[in-house]
Design a protein around this motif. Structure first.
Motif, PDB file in Angstrom:
ATOM      1  N   PRO A  74      15.323  19.967 -50.282  1.00 26.27           N
ATOM      2  CA  PRO A  74      14.384  18.933 -50.742  1.00 26.27           C
ATOM      3  C   PRO A  74      13.446  18.500 -49.619  1.00 26.27           C
ATOM      4  N   GLU A  75      12.268  17.993 -50.030  1.00 27.31           N
ATOM      5  CA  GLU A  75      11.291  17.461 -49.095  1.00 27.31           C
ATOM      6  C   GLU A  75      11.073  15.983 -49.379  1.00 27.31           C
ATOM      7  N   LEU A  76      10.671  15.260 -48.336  1.00 28.56           N
ATOM      8  CA  LEU A  76      10.164  13.912 -48.505  1.00 28.56           C
ATOM      9  C   LEU A  76       8.647  13.995 -48.583  1.00 28.56           C
ATOM     10  N   ILE A  77       8.047  13.293 -49.529  1.00 29.16           N
ATOM     11  CA  ILE A  77       6.590  13.263 -49.652  1.00 29.16           C
ATOM     12  C   ILE A  77       6.155  11.810 -49.708  1.00 29.16           C
ATOM     13  N   ALA A  78       5.199  11.449 -48.881  1.00 31.60           N
ATOM     14  CA  ALA A  78       4.801  10.058 -48.710  1.00 31.60           C
ATOM     15  C   ALA A  78       3.392   9.824 -49.231  1.00 31.60           C
ATOM     16  N   VAL A  79       3.238   8.799 -50.046  1.00 33.58           N
ATOM     17  CA  VAL A  79       1.924   8.345 -50.488  1.00 33.58           C
ATOM     18  C   VAL A  79       1.619   7.084 -49.697  1.00 33.58           C
ATOM     19  N   LEU A  80       0.846   7.236 -48.627  1.00 29.36           N
ATOM     20  CA  LEU A  80       0.466   6.113 -47.783  1.00 29.36           C
ATOM     21  C   LEU A  80      -0.836   5.526 -48.311  1.00 29.36           C
ATOM     22  N   ILE A  81      -0.809   4.256 -48.656  1.00 31.64           N
ATOM     23  CA  ILE A  81      -1.957   3.591 -49.262  1.00 31.64           C
ATOM     24  C   ILE A  81      -2.420   2.449 -48.377  1.00 31.64           C
ATOM     25  N   ALA A  82      -3.727   2.345 -48.224  1.00 27.92           N
ATOM     26  CA  ALA A  82      -4.356   1.250 -47.499  1.00 27.92           C
ATOM     27  C   ALA A  82      -5.626   0.872 -48.257  1.00 27.92           C
ATOM     28  N   VAL A  83      -6.232  -0.226 -47.879  1.00 26.34           N
ATOM     29  CA  VAL A  83      -7.501  -0.636 -48.473  1.00 26.34           C
ATOM     30  C   VAL A  83      -8.511  -0.814 -47.351  1.00 26.34           C
ATOM     31  N   SER A  84      -9.679  -0.213 -47.515  1.00 27.81           N
ATOM     32  CA  SER A  84     -10.740  -0.306 -46.524  1.00 27.81           C
ATOM     33  C   SER A  84     -12.060  -0.530 -47.233  1.00 27.81           C
ATOM     34  N   PRO A 117      -9.358   1.322 -52.281  1.00 23.67           N
ATOM     35  CA  PRO A 117      -8.002   1.814 -52.033  1.00 23.67           C
ATOM     36  C   PRO A 117      -8.056   3.255 -51.535  1.00 23.67           C
ATOM     37  N   MET A 118      -7.316   3.526 -50.461  1.00 21.78           N
ATOM     38  CA  MET A 118      -7.369   4.815 -49.797  1.00 21.78           C
ATOM     39  C   MET A 118      -5.978   5.422 -49.730  1.00 21.78           C
ATOM     40  N   VAL A 119      -5.921   6.747 -49.653  1.00 19.48           N
ATOM     41  CA  VAL A 119      -4.655   7.456 -49.514  1.00 19.48           C
ATOM     42  C   VAL A 119      -4.788   8.451 -48.364  1.00 19.48           C
ATOM     43  N   LEU A 120      -3.732   8.566 -47.566  1.00 17.79           N
ATOM     44  CA  LEU A 120      -3.736   9.486 -46.434  1.00 17.79           C
ATOM     45  C   LEU A 120      -3.415  10.892 -46.928  1.00 17.79           C
ATOM     46  N   THR A 121      -4.278  11.867 -46.582  1.00 14.86           N
ATOM     47  CA  THR A 121      -4.124  13.240 -47.066  1.00 14.86           C
ATOM     48  C   THR A 121      -4.223  14.230 -45.913  1.00 14.86           C
ATOM     49  N   LEU A 122      -3.833  15.458 -46.223  1.00 14.86           N
ATOM     50  CA  LEU A 122      -3.919  16.572 -45.282  1.00 14.86           C
ATOM     51  C   LEU A 122      -4.659  17.733 -45.950  1.00 14.86           C
ATOM     52  N   ASP A 123      -4.960  18.761 -45.164  1.00 15.63           N
ATOM     53  CA  ASP A 123      -5.549  19.995 -45.695  1.00 15.63           C
ATOM     54  C   ASP A 123      -6.810  19.717 -46.513  1.00 15.63           C
ATOM     55  N   GLY A 124      -7.718  18.942 -45.947  1.00 14.86           N
ATOM     56  CA  GLY A 124      -8.972  18.673 -46.629  1.00 14.86           C
ATOM     57  C   GLY A 124      -8.819  17.864 -47.898  1.00 14.86           C
ATOM     58  N   GLY A 125      -7.766  17.073 -47.978  1.00  8.32           N
ATOM     59  CA  GLY A 125      -7.559  16.228 -49.148  1.00  8.32           C
ATOM     60  C   GLY A 125      -6.698  16.839 -50.230  1.00  8.32           C
ATOM     61  N   ARG A 126      -6.180  18.051 -50.015  1.00  9.94           N
ATOM     62  CA  ARG A 126      -5.418  18.736 -51.064  1.00  9.94           C
ATOM     63  C   ARG A 126      -3.920  18.421 -51.035  1.00  9.94           C
ATOM     64  N   LEU A 127      -3.432  17.873 -49.932  1.00 11.61           N
ATOM     65  CA  LEU A 127      -2.002  17.636 -49.791  1.00 11.61           C
ATOM     66  C   LEU A 127      -1.722  16.206 -49.353  1.00 11.61           C
ATOM     67  N   LEU A 128      -0.520  15.748 -49.671  1.00 11.67           N
ATOM     68  CA  LEU A 128       0.006  14.497 -49.152  1.00 11.67           C
ATOM     69  C   LEU A 128       0.960  14.807 -48.006  1.00 11.67           C
ATOM     70  N   PRO A 129       1.144  13.882 -47.060  1.00 14.70           N
ATOM     71  CA  PRO A 129       2.089  14.138 -45.966  1.00 14.70           C
ATOM     72  C   PRO A 129       3.488  14.403 -46.514  1.00 14.70           C
ATOM     73  N   SER A 130       4.113  15.436 -46.035  1.00 14.96           N
ATOM     74  CA  SER A 130       5.460  15.775 -46.499  1.00 14.96           C
ATOM     75  C   SER A 130       6.210  16.463 -45.372  1.00 14.96           C
ATOM     76  N   GLY A 131       7.521  16.468 -45.499  1.00 15.93           N
ATOM     77  CA  GLY A 131       8.344  17.113 -44.493  1.00 15.93           C
ATOM     78  C   GLY A 131       9.758  17.282 -45.003  1.00 15.93           C
ATOM     79  N   PRO A 132      10.578  18.059 -44.311  1.00 19.11           N
ATOM     80  CA  PRO A 132      11.934  18.341 -44.789  1.00 19.11           C
ATOM     81  C   PRO A 132      12.833  17.115 -44.709  1.00 19.11           C
ATOM     82  N   LEU A 133      13.755  17.021 -45.639  1.00 21.20           N
ATOM     83  CA  LEU A 133      14.778  15.987 -45.615  1.00 21.20           C
ATOM     84  C   LEU A 133      15.830  16.365 -44.589  1.00 21.20           C
ATOM     85  N   GLU A 134      16.057  15.485 -43.642  1.00 16.55           N
ATOM     86  CA  GLU A 134      16.996  15.785 -42.557  1.00 16.55           C
ATOM     87  C   GLU A 134      18.222  14.892 -42.654  1.00 16.55           C
TER      88      GLU A 134
END
Length: 295
Positions: A3-13, A17-34
């Motif tokens: 399994p992976e953890l996937i984070a939807v980080l939200i802020a307002v600027s 309302p904004m969301v933190l993304t990767l890969d030119g906006g196509r992905l959300l931050p994620s990583g392996p469950l440790e």
């Protein structure tokens, strides 16, 4: 596949309302469950803060998503444990995108968003008419009316995921449209990432109705107009100014700082801050914000 953890980080600027993304906006931050963390939430906080440098405010688990495997057997299925996290944007940071870039129809404060819903209604009427039986056609029309607030039913800002899934089923978004077919405006994302984002948006819109989590998205001091615009931006709906201020005052969530906002035209606007001793109690008792369409 672990399994992976996937984070939807939200802020307002700037009232967006904004969301933190990767890969030119196509992905959300994620990583392996440790292993080794006392809880998933603790693991997520440590992982996000290490990967992005962001200290997180409110954090809560959303759902567990499972991408259907493209090739191979069930071991290839991608399992994602998703989290919603609120934070603030630091100057010069990259990767932040407005969430209405992904779901432009969700911004019902803007004429472009309202006009897009009218266009969507026409496209979904055509889709409903292609159902194989009269009963199925009627069922589709009822679902469209309920999901998009048509036929006098009213717009429900919390149905973000249901609206996206309906558009996905109708083949009107990049993730499901046949090759070469026209799709609605809105940035597409890889895999199930846009479903995860839609879920987070819906959760936050619901949350601000009964918990004062909006303070996690505000600066240390703010005007009442700034607070209202932030809530409107998250909800995607306008609010009645007097009703908003009356309800905020009744709940005692904020207090004056004794200062005024700089660079304001006309009468200086008073600055407020959240009362920290109230926030903790309100997390238990709840709060209510006037998220009704202005008339």
């Amino acid at each position: 596949m672990p399994p992976e953890l996937i984070a939807v980080l939200i802020a307002v600027s700037d009232d967006r309302p904004m969301v933190l993304t990767l890969d030119g906006g196509r992905l959300l931050p994620s990583g392996p469950l440790e292993a080794g963390h006392r809880s998933l939430q603790t693991g997520l906080r440590l992982w996000v803060e290490h990967q992005t440098g962001h200290a997180l405010g409110h954090v809560e688990q959303l759902y567990t998503f499972a991408d259907a495997p493209v090739d191979g057997g069930p071991d290839e299925r991608r399992v994602m444990i998703s989290y919603l996290a609120l934070t603030r944007i630091r100057r010069g940071e990259r990767g932040w995108r407005g969430w209405y870039e992904y779901f432009p129809w969700e911004d019902q404060t803007a004429p472009e968003g309202r006009d897009l819903v009218v266009r969507i209604a026409g496209l979904l009427e055509e889709w409903a008419g292609r159902a194989p039986s009269a009963a199925r056609q009627e069922a589709r029309r009822q679902r469209v009316a309920l999901t998009f607030g048509l036929e006098g039913l009213g717009w429900d800002d919390e149905l973000v995921l249901q609206r996206y899934e309906l558009l996905w089923e109708a083949g009107l978004v990049p993730e499901s449209a046949p090759p070469g077919e026209a799709v609605l405006p809105g940035i597409g994302m890889a895999r199930d990432e846009r479903r995860v984002l839609a879920t987070a948006m819906a959760r936050l819109r619901a949350k601000i109705r009964y918990r004062p989590v909006i303070y996690e998205l505000m600066p240390d001091s703010f005007t009442l107009l700034h607070l209202q615009r932030t809530v409107e931006a998250v909800a995607g709906q306008p609010m009645h100014k007097q009703n908003f201020r009356r309800l905020v005052a009744q709940q005692g969530l904020i207090e004056e700082t004794g200062e005024v906002a700089p660079d304001t035209r006309g009468r200086p606007a008073r600055l407020f801050r959240f009362r920290r001793e109230v926030i903790g109690a309100r997390r238990i008792a709840g709060s209510k914000l006037p998220l009704a369409r202005a008339v």
